[in-house]
Every structure is written in C-alpha cells, then in structure tokens.
Scaffold this motif. Structure first.
Motif, PDB file in Angstrom:
ATOM      1  N   LEU A  13      33.532  -1.930 -42.487  1.00  0.00           N
ATOM      2  CA  LEU A  13      32.996  -1.275 -41.720  1.00  0.00           C
ATOM      3  C   LEU A  13      33.438  -0.321 -41.060  1.00  0.00           C
ATOM      4  O   LEU A  13      31.992   1.569 -40.970  1.00  0.00           O
ATOM      5  N   ALA A  14      34.420   0.620 -41.147  1.00  0.00           N
ATOM      6  CA  ALA A  14      34.864   2.198 -41.905  1.00  0.00           C
ATOM      7  C   ALA A  14      34.089   3.092 -41.732  1.00  0.00           C
ATOM      8  O   ALA A  14      33.358   4.038 -42.161  1.00  0.00           O
ATOM      9  N   ILE A  26      24.696  -1.502 -37.886  1.00  0.00           N
ATOM     10  CA  ILE A  26      26.360  -2.293 -38.099  1.00  0.00           C
ATOM     11  C   ILE A  26      26.196  -2.506 -36.579  1.00  0.00           C
ATOM     12  O   ILE A  26      26.588  -3.798 -35.577  1.00  0.00           O
ATOM     13  N   ALA A  27      25.828  -1.496 -35.283  1.00  0.00           N
ATOM     14  CA  ALA A  27      25.385  -1.717 -33.837  1.00  0.00           C
ATOM     15  C   ALA A  27      24.710  -3.081 -33.331  1.00  0.00           C
ATOM     16  O   ALA A  27      25.273  -4.181 -32.708  1.00  0.00           O
ATOM     17  N   LYS A  28      23.710  -3.104 -34.158  1.00  0.00           N
ATOM     18  CA  LYS A  28      22.949  -3.396 -33.653  1.00  0.00           C
ATOM     19  C   LYS A  28      23.282  -5.710 -34.262  1.00  0.00           C
ATOM     20  O   LYS A  28      23.199  -6.357 -33.819  1.00  0.00           O
ATOM     21  N   ALA A  29      24.470  -5.597 -35.000  1.00  0.00           N
ATOM     22  CA  ALA A  29      24.653  -6.920 -35.602  1.00  0.00           C
ATOM     23  C   ALA A  29      25.648  -7.088 -34.744  1.00  0.00           C
ATOM     24  O   ALA A  29      25.945  -8.035 -34.886  1.00  0.00           O
ATOM     25  N   GLY A  30      25.857  -6.267 -33.444  1.00  0.00           N
ATOM     26  CA  GLY A  30      27.102  -7.106 -33.092  1.00  0.00           C
ATOM     27  C   GLY A  30      28.543  -6.233 -32.823  1.00  0.00           C
ATOM     28  O   GLY A  30      29.559  -7.053 -32.591  1.00  0.00           O
ATOM     29  N   PRO A  33      31.682  -5.779 -29.757  1.00  0.00           N
ATOM     30  CA  PRO A  33      32.595  -6.710 -29.186  1.00  0.00           C
ATOM     31  C   PRO A  33      33.332  -7.328 -29.711  1.00  0.00           C
ATOM     32  O   PRO A  33      34.878  -6.968 -29.415  1.00  0.00           O
ATOM     33  N   PRO A  34      33.365  -7.457 -30.680  1.00  0.00           N
ATOM     34  CA  PRO A  34      34.734  -7.923 -31.380  1.00  0.00           C
ATOM     35  C   PRO A  34      35.637  -7.164 -32.078  1.00  0.00           C
ATOM     36  O   PRO A  34      37.487  -7.736 -31.587  1.00  0.00           O
ATOM     37  N   LEU A  35      34.925  -5.546 -31.840  1.00  0.00           N
ATOM     38  CA  LEU A  35      36.566  -4.709 -32.108  1.00  0.00           C
ATOM     39  C   LEU A  35      37.652  -4.589 -30.688  1.00  0.00           C
ATOM     40  O   LEU A  35      38.238  -4.491 -30.503  1.00  0.00           O
ATOM     41  N   VAL A  36      36.083  -4.516 -30.131  1.00  0.00           N
ATOM     42  CA  VAL A  36      36.967  -4.726 -28.228  1.00  0.00           C
ATOM     43  C   VAL A  36      38.257  -5.868 -27.956  1.00  0.00           C
ATOM     44  O   VAL A  36      38.669  -5.612 -27.639  1.00  0.00           O
TER      45      VAL A  36
END
Length: 121
Positions: A13-14, A26-30, A33-36
């Motif tokens: 992702l990075a 990537i934002a639209k893919a959600g 929340p998993p990173l948080v």
C-alpha cells in the motif's frame, strides 16, 4: 492474515501511494480502518508500519478526513509516548500530515493530548 502478510500488505500500500489516483482507490477500498486497527492492536513493528503508511496517505486532503474518521488520531498520539524511537517519529510525521491544512484535525490532535509528547520529541 499472518504478521508477515499484514506487513507485506502495508508495504504494498505504501508503494502504491505514489499517485493521487491510487490514494483515492486505496481509500475507497477501505484501507484505513484496518491500518487503524493495527495501530491499536498490532505488534510494535505493525504499529510503526501503520503509522508510516497512514502518514503517506494523509498528504491528500480527502484522506486526511477519512483517516481521522477511521479513528487514527488517538492511537497515533499514544504511539508518541509508547512507541519505539522510529515509531514515535513516524507517528509525529503522520500527525503533521493529518494537521496540514486541516483545521478540524488540528483541534482533535491538540485535544487528544499530542502537544506535550511532541514537545518532548
């Protein structure tokens, strides 16, 4: 996934975060929340990696809002005091990116207690 799979996913992702189109996709893919979740429940290395990845996405104003809504600010502030030296630096950088040009995030970051640990760094 396994610890290794989660780390590989964060690194991927990075690397994909290098274009604005990818930031949006990537934002639209959600992804936030998993990173948080990793910021709060992950290993020390996962917390460090998640802070770095979220910081790289927070340069986009839409992502600043989405990352904050996903709940990233409190665990990033906590990482300023509990993380490794590298994690503290990545958390500070992520908070800087989240605050840049975003008045709402600045208020939340300050109210969450980021100022004292930032001064100590």
């Amino acid at each position: 996934g396994t610890i290794t799979a989660k780390r590989n996913a964060m690194v991927a992702l990075a690397n994909l975060a290098s274009t604005d189109d990818n930031h949006v996709a990537i934002a639209k893919a959600g992804a936030f929340p998993p990173l948080v979740e990793l910021l709060t429940t992950g290993t020390a290395e996962q917390k460090q990696d998640a802070a770095g990845v979220l910081g790289s996405f927070a340069v986009n104003s839409d992502n600043q809002v989405a990352i904050a809504k996903a709940g990233a600010i409190p665990p990033l502030v906590e990482l300023l005091t509990t993380g490794t030296t590298v994690a503290k630096g990545l958390a500070a950088a992520a908070l800087w990116s989240l605050a840049a040009g975003n008045a709402d995030n600045k208020v939340v970051i300050a109210k969450t207690g980021a100022i004292p640990p930032l001064v100590e760094l």
